[in-house]
Design a protein around this motif. Structure first.
Motif, PDB file in Angstrom:
ATOM      1  N   LYS A   1     -92.576 -19.920  -3.300  1.00 14.36           N
ATOM      2  CA  LYS A   1     -91.132 -20.112  -3.272  1.00 14.36           C
ATOM      3  C   LYS A   1     -90.425 -18.811  -2.933  1.00 14.36           C
ATOM      4  CE  LYS A   1     -87.271 -21.941  -6.006  1.00 14.36           C
ATOM      5  NZ  LYS A   1     -86.855 -22.500  -7.317  1.00 14.36           N
ATOM      6  N   PHE A   2     -89.649 -18.805  -1.849  1.00 17.21           N
ATOM      7  CA  PHE A   2     -88.910 -17.604  -1.474  1.00 17.21           C
ATOM      8  C   PHE A   2     -87.711 -17.428  -2.395  1.00 17.21           C
ATOM      9  CE2 PHE A   2     -90.410 -18.883   2.983  1.00 17.21           C
ATOM     10  CZ  PHE A   2     -91.644 -18.293   2.766  1.00 17.21           C
ATOM     11  N   GLU A   3     -87.383 -16.182  -2.682  1.00 12.43           N
ATOM     12  CA  GLU A   3     -86.307 -15.896  -3.628  1.00 12.43           C
ATOM     13  C   GLU A   3     -84.938 -16.290  -3.096  1.00 12.43           C
ATOM     14  OE1 GLU A   3     -86.489 -11.839  -4.769  1.00 12.43           O
ATOM     15  OE2 GLU A   3     -88.449 -12.007  -5.722  1.00 12.43           O
ATOM     16  N   ASP A   4     -84.717 -16.142  -1.809  1.00 11.13           N
ATOM     17  CA  ASP A   4     -83.417 -16.468  -1.253  1.00 11.13           C
ATOM     18  C   ASP A   4     -83.555 -16.967   0.184  1.00 11.13           C
ATOM     19  OD1 ASP A   4     -82.690 -12.922  -1.032  1.00 11.13           O
ATOM     20  OD2 ASP A   4     -83.881 -14.187   0.304  1.00 11.13           O
TER      21      ASP A   4
ATOM     22  N   THR B   1     -84.715 -14.374   3.032  1.00 10.74           N
ATOM     23  CA  THR B   1     -86.151 -14.099   3.160  1.00 10.74           C
ATOM     24  C   THR B   1     -86.821 -15.132   4.048  1.00 10.74           C
ATOM     25  OG1 THR B   1     -86.281 -13.021   0.991  1.00 10.74           O
ATOM     26  CG2 THR B   1     -88.335 -13.902   1.890  1.00 10.74           C
TER      27      THR B   1
ATOM     28  N   SER C   1     -88.784  -8.570   3.177  1.00  6.35           N
ATOM     29  CA  SER C   1     -89.132  -9.981   3.314  1.00  6.35           C
ATOM     30  C   SER C   1     -90.628 -10.171   3.541  1.00  6.35           C
ATOM     31  CB  SER C   1     -88.348 -10.617   4.471  1.00  6.35           C
ATOM     32  OG  SER C   1     -86.974 -10.705   4.168  1.00  6.35           O
TER      33      SER C   1
END
Length: 297
Positions: free
Chosen positions: A180-183, A186, A39
């Motif tokens: 933008k975080f992937e999920d 994170t 992360s």
């Protein structure tokens, strides 16, 4: 919680600065949080620094589960990526990194010697997400307070060159995230460890999610710290109320002051008062090539 984002305008400026300065450095030292190595691995930094010799530092390893940290070291090294674990606040340990940098740059140093450039300083760009310990690390390596350090994100705001000695120069850069975080996980991990400002997410929601995660991963630590019954495991709000009640955080009518309890819980996790805990385990992957690029110079 799915919308956790924090990308102030100065981070865009920092990305542009890195893109400009990367041609002027010999090596990249990326500092990760040992509790959340994936992360805290910024894909934008990976993109910009691809092609340069790279050394990863699992910082704050004194806060992380030592067995899990050993697994992470093996995970990175299996891809040929230089990786060490350290606590940058421990005097003497940070200075050992210089030898590892020299080892990582051995081919470049040999070419320099052949050209008679023995005295040329190695230039290293130090990068990472906010609040991961970059400036503290640099101050320890340089043995003086050269870079601004703090326990909150966004302290370092501009580039700073720090000369360690005649053979090593470090470029401190502001901590940056990515747009933008992937999920969701994170974003949560970054919020748990303080990489994003606390105002970004409701304190009670954050504490509930943290409690749920750690109740699943480290139920004994939760029980020992707060004397929480095992049958509450997994129920975030119930865990939050139980912890607050145990600490006596009560308001009129005997209700629990959950906001106060939430801030206490997150603060104690960050201070490692629950013990040495890791939020991420190495995934099972066969291909780790994207974590390390060979120096193509």
């Amino acid at each position: 919680s799915r919308q956790i984002q924090w990308f102030p305008g100065h981070m865009t400026k920092t990305l542009r600065l890195m893109e400009k300065e990367i041609r002027n450095v010999d090596c990249v030292l990326q500092i990760l949080d040992a509790r959340i190595p994936l992360s805290s691995l910024n894909p934008e930094i990976e993109r910009i620094t691809a092609g340069k010799p790279h050394l990863y530092v699992l910082n704050k390893s004194d806060l992380a589960d030592p067995e899990i940290t050993r697994q992470w070291l093996a995970y990175f090294k299996s891809a040929g990526a230089g990786c060490i674990a350290m606590d940058s606040k421990q005097r003497g340990r940070a200075t050992a990194t210089k030898g590892l940098i020299e080892k990582e740059l051995s081919a470049l140093m040999e070419r320099r010697r052949n050209r008679g450039m023995v005295g040329a300083a190695i230039r290293v760009m130090v990068v990472g997400i906010p609040n991961v310990g970059k400036s503290t690390f640099i101050n320890q390596v340089a043995k003086r307070k050269s870079a601004k350090a703090g326990n909150r994100p966004g302290v370092t705001r501009g580039r700073q060159w720090v000369s360690v000695d005649a053979g090593l120069d470090l470029l401190d850069t502001p901590g940056i995230l990515w747009p933008k975080f992937e999920d969701e996980a994170t974003g949560l991990h970054l919020a748990f460890t303080g990489a994003v400002k606390d105002e970004v997410m409701d304190a009670e929601t954050l504490a509930c999610r943290l409690l749920e995660l750690l109740a699943a991963r480290y139920p004994n630590a939760l029980e020992q710290r707060y004397q929480i019954p095992a049958d509450l495991s997994g129920q975030g709000w119930e865990l939050l109320e139980a912890c607050g009640r145990k600490r006596g955080f009560l308001i009129s009518g005997g209700e629990v002051d959950t906001e106060r309890a939430a801030k206490m819980l997150v603060g104690e996790f960050r201070a490692s008062k629950w013990g040495r805990l890791s939020l991420e385990r190495p995934p099972q992957r066969d291909d780790m090539a994207d974590f390390a690029e060979e120096d193509e110079e």
